[in-house]
Scaffold this active site. Structure first.
Site, PDB file in Angstrom:
ATOM      1  N   THR A 149       4.172  -0.912   5.140  1.00  0.00           N
ATOM      2  CA  THR A 149       4.870  -1.658   4.091  1.00  0.00           C
ATOM      3  C   THR A 149       4.680  -1.001   2.724  1.00  0.00           C
ATOM      4  O   THR A 149       3.565  -0.719   2.308  1.00  0.00           O
ATOM      5  CB  THR A 149       4.344  -3.103   4.028  1.00  0.00           C
ATOM      6  OG1 THR A 149       4.448  -3.689   5.312  1.00  0.00           O
ATOM      7  CG2 THR A 149       5.140  -3.925   3.026  1.00  0.00           C
ATOM      8  N   HIS A 190       5.817   3.320   9.657  1.00  0.00           N
ATOM      9  CA  HIS A 190       6.234   2.174  10.458  1.00  0.00           C
ATOM     10  C   HIS A 190       7.641   1.770  10.034  1.00  0.00           C
ATOM     11  O   HIS A 190       7.835   1.307   8.914  1.00  0.00           O
ATOM     12  CB  HIS A 190       5.278   0.996  10.261  1.00  0.00           C
ATOM     13  CG  HIS A 190       3.900   1.238  10.795  1.00  0.00           C
ATOM     14  ND1 HIS A 190       2.842   0.405  10.522  1.00  0.00           N
ATOM     15  CD2 HIS A 190       3.397   2.204  11.611  1.00  0.00           C
ATOM     16  CE1 HIS A 190       1.751   0.853  11.121  1.00  0.00           C
ATOM     17  NE2 HIS A 190       2.063   1.956  11.788  1.00  0.00           N
ATOM     18  N   ASP A 250      -4.031   0.469  11.021  1.00  0.00           N
ATOM     19  CA  ASP A 250      -3.563   1.620  11.780  1.00  0.00           C
ATOM     20  C   ASP A 250      -3.884   2.907  11.019  1.00  0.00           C
ATOM     21  O   ASP A 250      -3.575   3.029   9.838  1.00  0.00           O
ATOM     22  CB  ASP A 250      -2.044   1.507  12.006  1.00  0.00           C
ATOM     23  CG  ASP A 250      -1.532   2.546  12.987  1.00  0.00           C
ATOM     24  OD1 ASP A 250      -2.328   3.064  13.794  1.00  0.00           O
ATOM     25  OD2 ASP A 250      -0.317   2.831  12.957  1.00  0.00           O
TER      26      ASP A 250
END
Length: 346
Positions: A169, A195, A291
């Site tokens: 994000t 992502h 992550d």
């Protein structure tokens, strides 16, 4: 604390559906509905919502223009709703560049095939975006005190053989901001693990290629790591590297059971730690979750240098925080510092 939401969409059905889903939670309150961007700009100033959900395509004023005006006049956390198409991807990237914090697919089926889970994801994402209100004022490229001397920004050998960039994000804007500083003569390949949905990454790579000095492409199965070429991992895939005849190449595979992210930063990092023998720089940027932390540990054991984005310049201080908290970061830098350092790389 009640989260006050302004919904912006020209579809009455969508407005009703979003309101219905959000207000199933007792601490979510829809305080206003706008049918176009012009109304959104006015209501954002009048209602002072905690978060705005924004459609892209609307009459009178589109969502991207509305985002720009809102962020200039009354900065508010904005969650975009996007079509999972090539055109939708380009528009969403424009909205993120304009100041929107995050995005979700407009159709529940595109969020998750399980509609109940899709509702949960929508509510969680609204909460997460709403929590960033205070951080909005820290996103103006603040120069934070350097944790180490400027000399420490250079790695010990003076050159990197591979650069890894990981983000979630807030990543599309952060990646673009630092990648455009890499000089055209850079001799290191670059791998970008962001992502992002599969329908977005090709447009993301194209956007980066247009604004950066080095070439940027979406990674394909069997691609060789080449000097000065940046590759974006396709959304929905896992990227690992393998050694073939003394050359490193990209290996892509589908997400397997039990894997949360695709692409997954940990998997790529661990693959590099196992199969790449040169000097590696790994940079972990803004993103929710942890992550990259496990993979960074493996890279560190192999002598890699690890940088983490600082809290003040991060949209979500999750992934880089995990690196800092684990003591893995050789440098903790804001985006401007990373960019300035990239100007001198290789």
């Amino acid at each position: 604390m009640t989260i006050r939401v302004l919904i912006v969409d020209d579809s009455k059905f969508m407005c009703h559906r979003i309101q219905q889903i959000l207000e199933e939670e007792p601490d979510c309150q829809v305080v206003g509905i706008a049918e176009n961007g012009m109304q959104a700009v006015r209501l954002a100033q009048e209602l002072k919502p905690d978060v705005i959900t924004m459609d892209v395509e609307m009459p009178v004023m589109d969502g991207i223009t509305a985002v720009k005006k809102i962020m200039a006049n009354t900065p508010t956390p904005i969650l975009m709703f996007s079509a999972m198409t090539h055109v939708g991807a380009q528009a969403t990237l424009d909205a993120l560049n304009a100041g929107a914090l995050d995005f979700l697919p407009k159709k529940l089926d595109d969020i998750d095939s399980d509609k109940a889970l899709a509702k949960i994801i929508l509510r969680r994402r609204v909460r997460m975006v709403a929590q960033q209100a205070e951080r909005l004022h820290k996103r103006k490229r603040i120069i934070t005190p350097q944790p180490k001397s400027a000399a420490a920004f250079k790695n010990r050998s003076g050159k990197f053989d591979l650069i890894l960039i990981a983000a979630s994000t807030g990543g599309p804007v952060a990646v673009q901001q630092i990648l455009k500083h890499i000089p055209a003569h850079c001799s290191a390949p670059v791998l970008i693990i962001q992502h992002m949905p599969g329908s977005f990454t090709r447009s993301f790579a194209k956007r980066l290629d247009e604004v950066c000095k080095i070439n940027v492409v979406q990674a394909e199965q069997g691609d060789l790591l080449k000097p000065g070429i940046a590759m974006v991992c396709p959304g929905g895939k896992q990227l690992e590297i393998s050694q073939q005849f003394n050359r490193c190449q990209v290996m892509l595979r589908d997400k397997q059971a039990g894997e949360i992210y695709s692409p997954c930063v940990d998997l790529t990092f661990m693959s590099v730690a196992k199969n790449f023998t040169g000097k590696t720089l790994a940079i972990i940027l803004t993103g929710m979750g942890t992550d990259g932390a496990k993979g960074a540990q493996q890279l560190k054991k192999q002598g890699a240098e690890i940088w983490a984005q600082d809290e003040a310049s991060s949209v979500i201080y999750g992934m880089p925080k995990a690196i800092a908290d684990a003591g893995l970061a050789d440098n903790i830098l804001n985006l401007e510092q990373i960019g300035q350092t990239f100007d001198r790389l290789n």
